[in-house]
Scaffold this motif. Structure first.
Motif, mmCIF file in Angstrom:
data_model
loop_
_atom_site.group_PDB
_atom_site.id
_atom_site.type_symbol
_atom_site.label_atom_id
_atom_site.label_comp_id
_atom_site.label_asym_id
_atom_site.label_seq_id
_atom_site.Cartn_x
_atom_site.Cartn_y
_atom_site.Cartn_z
ATOM 1 N N GLN A 60 0.750 -1.128 0.148
ATOM 2 C CA GLN A 60 -0.152 0.140 0.145
ATOM 3 C C GLN A 60 0.778 1.262 -0.054
ATOM 4 N N ALA A 61 2.079 1.332 -0.899
ATOM 5 C CA ALA A 61 3.037 2.120 -0.862
ATOM 6 C C ALA A 61 2.145 3.541 -1.488
ATOM 7 N N LYS A 62 2.715 4.853 -0.997
ATOM 8 C CA LYS A 62 2.242 5.878 -1.465
ATOM 9 C C LYS A 62 3.603 6.892 -1.729
ATOM 10 N N LYS A 63 4.660 6.392 -1.334
ATOM 11 C CA LYS A 63 5.925 7.411 -1.496
ATOM 12 C C LYS A 63 6.797 6.446 -2.071
ATOM 13 N N THR A 64 7.429 6.495 -3.340
ATOM 14 C CA THR A 64 8.390 5.672 -3.623
ATOM 15 C C THR A 64 9.783 6.488 -4.415
ATOM 16 N N LEU A 65 10.761 5.617 -4.425
ATOM 17 C CA LEU A 65 11.968 6.389 -5.162
ATOM 18 C C LEU A 65 12.413 5.256 -6.110
ATOM 19 N N ASP A 66 12.673 5.962 -7.243
ATOM 20 C CA ASP A 66 13.359 5.221 -8.530
ATOM 21 C C ASP A 66 14.511 5.909 -8.965
ATOM 22 N N ILE A 67 15.667 5.263 -8.610
ATOM 23 C CA ILE A 67 16.880 5.567 -8.842
ATOM 24 C C ILE A 67 17.447 4.954 -10.207
ATOM 25 N N GLY A 68 17.516 5.821 -11.187
ATOM 26 C CA GLY A 68 18.051 5.127 -12.560
ATOM 27 C C GLY A 68 16.718 4.838 -13.649
ATOM 28 N N VAL A 69 16.086 5.913 -14.039
ATOM 29 C CA VAL A 69 14.950 5.803 -14.757
ATOM 30 C C VAL A 69 15.007 5.341 -16.108
ATOM 31 N N PHE A 70 15.972 5.666 -16.956
ATOM 32 C CA PHE A 70 16.278 5.204 -18.210
ATOM 33 C C PHE A 70 15.120 5.818 -19.052
ATOM 34 N N THR A 71 14.248 4.976 -19.767
ATOM 35 C CA THR A 71 13.354 5.344 -20.634
ATOM 36 C C THR A 71 12.034 5.472 -19.688
ATOM 37 N N GLY A 72 11.864 4.908 -18.575
ATOM 38 C CA GLY A 72 11.050 5.164 -17.556
ATOM 39 C C GLY A 72 9.909 4.006 -17.404
#
Length: 143
Positions: A60-72
């Motif tokens: 039930q995540a609401k706040k996340t972090l994505d390190i290394g997006v590339f093409t998304g």
């Protein structure tokens, strides 16, 4: 992460995808565009994305972090799985690849959930810490 799950024979992997993959059309489209024009090894596989979406919903995540997006692909997977008030803080330093990501975020209608930071991830992480956001994330993906 690679394009295909590790350790699976090709026939087993194809079977797995044929019976269990539920990839949104927008994700398939992004994956196919990435396959044509970019270093495919930098994109997670669709089954890995499906597992990430499952985790987001389970937590039930609401706040996340994505390190290394590339093409998304990974940020799009997460944004689609988040509730409408959820957010992905997405970090990358390549303006060319992330231009593709932004286009797909818009097309999928989830751009409002993605706080994109075009900078080295360490700078973004230090900024988050300085803003008292350390420990405030429900999920983090480093690719």
């Amino acid at each position: 992460m690679g394009k295909k799950s590790f350790g699976l024979d090709s026939q087993v992997y194809e079977y797995l995808l044929s019976v269990s993959l539920r990839e949104a059309e927008i994700l398939t489209k992004l994956r196919q565009e990435t396959d044509l024009h970019h270093a495919k090894i930098m994109q997670i596989s669709p089954d890995q994305g499906q597992f990430m979406a499952f985790l987001i919903k389970l937590l039930q995540a609401k706040k996340t972090l994505d390190i290394g997006v590339f093409t998304g692909y990974s940020s799009l997977v997460v944004a689609l799985a988040l509730p409408d008030d959820g957010v992905v803080i997405a970090c990358d330093r390549d303006p060319n690849a992330t231009e593709i990501a932004r286009r797909y975020w818009q097309e999928a209608g989830v751009a409002h959930k993605i706080d994109f930071r075009l900078a080295p991830a360490l700078d973004t992480l230090n900024e988050l810490i300085a803003n008292d956001e350390a420990g405030s994330f429900d999920f983090a993906f480093i690719d």
